[in-house]
Design a protein around this motif. Structure first.
Motif, PDB file in Angstrom:
ATOM      1  N   ALA A 160      29.541   3.067  22.441  1.00 18.35           N
ATOM      2  CA  ALA A 160      30.172   3.132  23.761  1.00 18.35           C
ATOM      3  C   ALA A 160      29.136   3.022  24.866  1.00 18.35           C
ATOM      4  O   ALA A 160      29.383   2.371  25.902  1.00 18.35           O
ATOM      5  CB  ALA A 160      30.957   4.432  23.892  1.00 18.35           C
ATOM      6  N   LEU A 176      28.521  -0.741  25.033  1.00 19.30           N
ATOM      7  CA  LEU A 176      29.651  -1.588  25.420  1.00 19.30           C
ATOM      8  C   LEU A 176      30.058  -1.398  26.875  1.00 19.30           C
ATOM      9  O   LEU A 176      30.604  -2.326  27.493  1.00 19.30           O
ATOM     10  CB  LEU A 176      30.851  -1.303  24.513  1.00 19.30           C
ATOM     11  N   GLN A 177      29.800  -0.219  27.437  1.00 16.37           N
ATOM     12  CA  GLN A 177      30.211   0.015  28.819  1.00 16.37           C
ATOM     13  C   GLN A 177      29.502  -0.915  29.802  1.00 16.37           C
ATOM     14  O   GLN A 177      29.977  -1.111  30.924  1.00 16.37           O
ATOM     15  CB  GLN A 177      29.946   1.469  29.214  1.00 16.37           C
ATOM     16  N   LYS A 203      34.602   5.927  29.511  1.00 16.65           N
ATOM     17  CA  LYS A 203      33.618   5.314  30.398  1.00 16.65           C
ATOM     18  C   LYS A 203      34.147   4.103  31.167  1.00 16.65           C
ATOM     19  O   LYS A 203      33.474   3.610  32.072  1.00 16.65           O
ATOM     20  CB  LYS A 203      32.383   4.878  29.586  1.00 16.65           C
ATOM     21  N   LEU A 245      34.400   5.076  24.288  1.00 16.36           N
ATOM     22  CA  LEU A 245      34.336   4.030  25.307  1.00 16.36           C
ATOM     23  C   LEU A 245      35.407   4.229  26.373  1.00 16.36           C
ATOM     24  O   LEU A 245      35.167   3.970  27.560  1.00 16.36           O
ATOM     25  CB  LEU A 245      34.487   2.652  24.651  1.00 16.36           C
TER      26      LEU A 245
END
Length: 209
Positions: free
Chosen positions: A39, A42-43, A68, A65
């Motif tokens: 996460a 990926l954010q 976020k 995730l």
């Protein structure tokens, strides 16, 4: 240029034991920790759509995730792992029963009507892959998809071979690919060539951060 980020779910206890899974498998403690690291990476990606397999382990993988980002996930059966016969769930992949099934499936792979029981055969999966690519193509903007290892391999091979992904091509090449838990594979659509391209396979750089 549209991008699709394909992410395999975090580790499950069944992954550790090399057991056949269904949709109810849960992330292990390691898998939950992987999901947090994932996460954090990926954010920082730019994407407009978040598609998630409706299995428990993918839902659990995306949870950190969702804390976020502001994008609502769409949980879809299109991203489920390829289905194996239900009677083998919980058995080791190396068990004699499952290995006998695999031999039968390979022997009958050219027959689109052949099934051992309630599994998806090669031809069933290809139909789903076509639908999945059509769905992604219709979406405006980049897509993040949380899914499963074997389905990612199918998607990568379909990206490379298209309708030339035959049963024989699958049997000869499927073992050349391996996907790690939370590995990231990137596909992109080249507008000039009007086709999907493989950009990155099984990126695990987030574990080095």
């Amino acid at each position: 240029m549209k991008r699709v980020y394909l992410v395999r779910h975090g580790q499950t206890d069944s992954n550790v034991g090399d057991l056949l899974q269904d949709g109810s498998s849960q992330l292990s403690d390691t898998g939950r920790a992987q999901a947090i690291v994932l996460a954090n990476r990926l954010q920082h990606l730019s994407f407009s759509h978040l598609l998630v397999s409706d299995y428990d382990r993918t839902k659990q993988t995306v949870e950190p995730l969702l804390e976020k980002i502001q994008i609502e996930p769409e949980y879809t059966p299109l991203l489920r792992e390829t289905k194996r016969p239900s009677e083998f769930v919980g058995l080791p992949r190396k068990s004699e029963e499952f290995q006998n099934y695999l031999r039968l499936a390979d022997e009958n792979i050219h027959n689109s009507d052949w099934h051992f029981s309630d599994e998806e055969n090669f031809h069933d999966v290809i139909v789903r892959i076509r639908e999945l690519f059509a769905t992604m193509s219709d979406l405006e903007g980049d897509v993040l998809a949380i899914t499963h290892g074997r389905l990612i391999i199918f998607m990568v091979m379909y990206t490379i071979l298209g309708e030339n992904l035959s049963p024989d091509a699958w049997l000869s090449s499927m073992h050349s690919f391996d996907t790690a838990n939370t590995g990231i594979t990137v596909l992109k659509f080249n507008d000039e060539k009007e086709r999907w391209l493989l950009d990155t396979f099984n990126d695990q750089a987030h574990f080095a951060e």
